[in-house]
Design an enzyme around this catalytic site. Sequence first.
Site: not given
Ligand code: C5P
Length: 239
Positions: A64, A66, A126
């Site tokens: 990831d 990006k 997001t």
């Molecule tokens: O701990 P959690 O379940 O919140 O982790 C979600 C992961 O997804 C993290 O690595 C976060 O950076 C990523 N992420 C997110 N929302 C997004 C894009 C990526 O939570 N829109």
Amino acid sequence: MTRDQAREKIIFALDVNEFSDVEKWASLLAPHVGMFKIGKQLYTACGPAAVRMIQKCGGEVFLDLKFHDIPNTVAMATLEGARLGVKLVNLHALGGYEMMARTMETLDKEFKGEERAKVLAVTILTSSTEETLREVGIEHPVRDMVVRLATLAKKAGVDGVVASPQEVPLIRDACGEDFLIVTPGVRPAFAEANDQKRIMTPAEAVRAGADYLVIGRPISAASDPVEAAEKIIEGIMGA
Ligand code: C5P
């Protein structure tokens, strides 16, 4: 859905920076999740060694990083990611059609129909709001931009997108059944929301049409991470 099909949908967010933690989590969770997501923090700290360690433990990787740069640079960086043998890699759709199309052509030329990493596009992060978009001169609603960028990514040959759970049905409608949708912001009923806002449970996200779910803290912060992952698998099977 079988247990294995449900397990394969879970992408564990490996948000750490120590190499010793990579081995710890990969060996513990490889039988209980489908993939490990390596982001900019871990990759900057540990590089390709983190990818190889996960693979050595029997895990698959979503790289990831990006990418967003001139077309040639993104194509070459994505190619190096694919050469590491990862399953998923991503770039920013805001980099434009040529950047995405050049990347896909470069991968197709290298892999010639053999199995290769799938490429995902990030549409609008997001964390961005209408205000964030206005600041940089984009005067459209977030949802319109998400659909517009997902459609552009599909046209450029990209395999799917990363999207919030709320955006999944919109993108499914616009881009069809065989377009991959990966969604973070997923919270099982037993876990805390943390800083995630518009959340869905794993079962809801799968029912909405998500192919893969990115889940971090509900597993990593659980007193028994393996049990947490198994409960999530059961929840997905129930969807
Ligand atoms: O701990 P959690 O379940 O919140 O982790 C979600 C992961 O997804 C993290 O690595 C976060 O950076 C990523 N992420 C997110 N929302 C997004 C894009 C990526 O939570 N829109």
